[in-house]
Design a protein around this motif. Sequence first.
Motif, PDB file in Angstrom:
ATOM      1  N   ARG A 168      70.541  33.581  73.255  1.00 47.07           N
ATOM      2  CA  ARG A 168      71.116  32.453  72.546  1.00 47.07           C
ATOM      3  C   ARG A 168      70.116  31.891  71.554  1.00 47.07           C
ATOM      4  O   ARG A 168      70.468  31.538  70.424  1.00 47.07           O
ATOM      5  CB  ARG A 168      71.500  31.351  73.528  1.00 47.07           C
ATOM      6  N   LYS A 169      68.934  31.726  71.946  1.00 39.59           N
ATOM      7  CA  LYS A 169      67.872  31.184  71.108  1.00 39.59           C
ATOM      8  C   LYS A 169      67.654  32.107  69.922  1.00 39.59           C
ATOM      9  O   LYS A 169      67.509  31.636  68.786  1.00 39.59           O
ATOM     10  CB  LYS A 169      66.612  31.032  71.958  1.00 39.59           C
ATOM     11  N   LEU A 170      67.626  33.421  70.113  1.00 36.47           N
ATOM     12  CA  LEU A 170      67.415  34.395  69.056  1.00 36.47           C
ATOM     13  C   LEU A 170      68.597  34.366  68.094  1.00 36.47           C
ATOM     14  O   LEU A 170      68.410  34.417  66.869  1.00 36.47           O
ATOM     15  CB  LEU A 170      67.224  35.790  69.671  1.00 36.47           C
ATOM     16  N   ALA A 171      69.807  34.254  68.576  1.00 37.74           N
ATOM     17  CA  ALA A 171      70.987  34.196  67.736  1.00 37.74           C
ATOM     18  C   ALA A 171      70.985  32.921  66.896  1.00 37.74           C
ATOM     19  O   ALA A 171      71.351  32.959  65.725  1.00 37.74           O
ATOM     20  CB  ALA A 171      72.266  34.293  68.589  1.00 37.74           C
ATOM     21  N   ASP A 172      70.554  31.768  67.459  1.00 35.78           N
ATOM     22  CA  ASP A 172      70.481  30.533  66.719  1.00 35.78           C
ATOM     23  C   ASP A 172      69.466  30.623  65.603  1.00 35.78           C
ATOM     24  O   ASP A 172      69.695  30.102  64.492  1.00 35.78           O
ATOM     25  CB  ASP A 172      70.130  29.344  67.652  1.00 35.78           C
ATOM     26  N   GLU A 173      68.384  31.256  65.832  1.00 33.88           N
ATOM     27  CA  GLU A 173      67.326  31.411  64.811  1.00 33.88           C
ATOM     28  C   GLU A 173      67.829  32.264  63.665  1.00 33.88           C
ATOM     29  O   GLU A 173      67.566  31.986  62.503  1.00 33.88           O
ATOM     30  CB  GLU A 173      66.064  32.037  65.419  1.00 33.88           C
ATOM     31  N   VAL A 174      68.583  33.342  63.956  1.00 30.40           N
ATOM     32  CA  VAL A 174      69.090  34.230  62.920  1.00 30.40           C
ATOM     33  C   VAL A 174      70.127  33.471  62.100  1.00 30.40           C
ATOM     34  O   VAL A 174      70.128  33.580  60.862  1.00 30.40           O
ATOM     35  CB  VAL A 174      69.703  35.509  63.550  1.00 30.40           C
TER      36      VAL A 174
END
Length: 178
Positions: A168-174
Amino acid sequence: MSNAPEVFTTVDVPESLGPSLWGILEPYQIVSISMLVLIAVMIWKKVPGLITGGLDARIAAIKEQLEEAKSLRAEAEALRDEYSRKIAGAEKDAEAMMENAQREADALLEKAEADSKTLVERRKRMAEDTIAAAEREAVQDVRNRAAAAAAAASRNLIAAKHDAEADRKLADEVIAGL
């Protein structure tokens, strides 16, 4: 003097009782006259001409045979010379054929040597190409296995250390980066 042969007998015979012709010719005279008559008849019948004609014909035949023998000898010598030339020509032809065959054999040998060198080089290149292909294939296989192993290891590592919160954190950053 009498030339009559002496005959020894026991009875004495007077010389006048010996052989004679009409009592006037002695035996040697009879023989002489007979020979003269024979020679006269031979001359009258032309026997010497016949004899010389026969001898002349025989001489002419012998001369003709000699001339024929000379011409045959000349012809034989001409044939011998011709065949000598032919033999010499045949020997030269045979020698030329031998030299030509030797040159052809040398050329074939050189070509065979060149062909064998070319064949050896070609097979060497084919072997080297096969070896290089096998090496490339082995390297590619090793790379593929290493990549597969790395992918499997990274999957395992990501699966072990990465959870749903990190996703989730990685998707939010992208999304924020867009």
